[in-house]
Design an enzyme around this catalytic site. Structure first.
Site, PDB file in Angstrom:
ATOM      1  N   SER A   1       0.849  -1.188   0.000  1.00  0.00           N
ATOM      2  CA  SER A   1       0.000   0.000   0.000  1.00  0.00           C
ATOM      3  C   SER A   1       0.884   1.237   0.000  1.00  0.00           C
ATOM      4  O   SER A   1       1.982   1.218   0.566  1.00  0.00           O
ATOM      5  CB  SER A   1      -0.896   0.019   1.242  1.00  0.00           C
ATOM      6  OG  SER A   1      -1.559   1.271   1.368  1.00  0.00           O
TER       7      SER A   1
ATOM      8  N   TYR B   1      -2.255  -1.735  10.145  1.00  0.00           N
ATOM      9  CA  TYR B   1      -2.330  -2.073   8.723  1.00  0.00           C
ATOM     10  C   TYR B   1      -1.077  -1.596   7.997  1.00  0.00           C
ATOM     11  O   TYR B   1      -0.459  -2.350   7.236  1.00  0.00           O
ATOM     12  CB  TYR B   1      -3.572  -1.429   8.110  1.00  0.00           C
ATOM     13  CG  TYR B   1      -3.704  -1.657   6.615  1.00  0.00           C
ATOM     14  CD1 TYR B   1      -4.154  -2.870   6.120  1.00  0.00           C
ATOM     15  CD2 TYR B   1      -3.374  -0.649   5.703  1.00  0.00           C
ATOM     16  CE1 TYR B   1      -4.279  -3.087   4.759  1.00  0.00           C
ATOM     17  CE2 TYR B   1      -3.493  -0.857   4.345  1.00  0.00           C
ATOM     18  CZ  TYR B   1      -3.946  -2.076   3.874  1.00  0.00           C
ATOM     19  OH  TYR B   1      -4.058  -2.279   2.524  1.00  0.00           O
TER      20      TYR B   1
END
Length: 307
Positions: A187, A200
């Protein structure tokens, strides 16, 4: 020439060189077909099959669809059998390739023996480690996460362990054949300190560091190992936000990212996300860590979700 003049000249030279490198990188990002050409048969030259985790929906399904268009048979792995079957039928009807489905919940520990049995003997050319989850749909501080102990376990299993285990299953065959590619979906937020998505983001930093080390270990064996680090992509994880200049549909992002398959061990997967990544990394970290930024960011995401 005085010492001060020498320092200024060196500083100016370094600045010019830095901008020169950035300019070259930008040109290469703008023209992937020229800078990183992929022969028409490149994907199938790696192997007959592609394995995609989290392949029933979102980015994973888009990878399965796009790779099937290159003539690769695909194995899609996810926990929802109904979604898997639906995705498989769609891909088979559209491209005529073979599609295998494996129902497996990557938050669990006891799934890998079954996966290994199902893909044993396949000539796997591409592995896409895409499966991943957020600890909380709404960004929040770590201790505010509902069922934190369970969510920690799930995130580590799904975002970290699944990638390592799938590499352990698939890499030996690639090494033996001397060809293959592993795409590990990270990400863009792994590039910066990211309060409110702390767990995350940290799991995605692991993805990047693991991939970089693995590429160094296996590049000489003819294997490409690359991290793909998108920012906004319209999926269920992002509440299917409407695509715009920054947010891509899953299909458009995957189509773009595959053009950079030979671009090195890391890619943002698109021109827009590459520029956004450069901008984000230029923001002073004290801004990103400030209470004001966290509060405003939380409200911004909630507003996007409400819309």
């Amino acid at each position: 020439m005085t010492l001060t003049e020498i320092i200024f000249i060196l500083a100016g030279t370094c600045t010019v060189m830095l901008f020169g490198v950035k300019l070259i990188c930008l040109v290469m990002v703008l023209a992937p077909k020229i800078c990183y050409p992929l022969p028409e048969s490149f994907m199938t030259s790696l192997g007959k099959w592609a394995v995609i985790t989290g392949g029933s929906d979102g980015i994973g399904r888009a990878y399965a669809q796009e790779l099937s268009k290159y003539g690769m048979n695909v194995v899609i792995i996810s926990r929802n059998q109904e979604k898997l079957d639906r995705a498989a039928r769609t891909i088979e009807l559209a491209t005529g390739v073979q599609v295998k489905v494996i129902a497996a919940d990557f938050t669990k520990d006891n799934i890998y023996g079954h996966i290994m049995e199902c893909i044993e003997g396949l000539d796997i050319g591409i592995l896409v480690n895409n499966v991943g989850i957020l600890p909380s749909q709404i960004p929040c501080r770590l201790l505010e996460t509902a069922d934190l102990e369970e969510r920690m376990y799930d995130v580590i299993n799904c975002n970290v362990k699944a990638m390592v285990k799938m590499c352990n299953i698939v890499l030996p065959g690639m090494k033996e054949r001397g060809r293959g590619a592993v795409l590990n979906v990270s990400s863009g937020i792994a590039k910066i300190p990211c309060p409110l998505y702390t767990l995350y983001a940290a799991s995605k930093v692991f993805v990047e560091r693991f991939s970089q080390g693995l590429q160094a270990e296996y590049r000489s064996k003819g294997i490409i190992i690359q991290t793909v680090a998108p920012f906004g992509v319209s999926t269920s994880m992002t509440f299917h936000q409407k695509p715009d200049l920054v947010t891509f549909s899953a299909e458009d992002f995957v189509r773009s990212s595959l053009k950079y398959l030979r671009a090195g061990d890391q890619t943002y997967g698109s021109i827009t996300h590459t520029i956004l990544g450069w901008i984000m990394q230029a923001i002073p970290t004290w801004v990103l860590r400030s209470e004001a930024f966290q509060d405003n960011f939380e409200e911004y995401v909630k507003e996007r979700i409400r819309r």
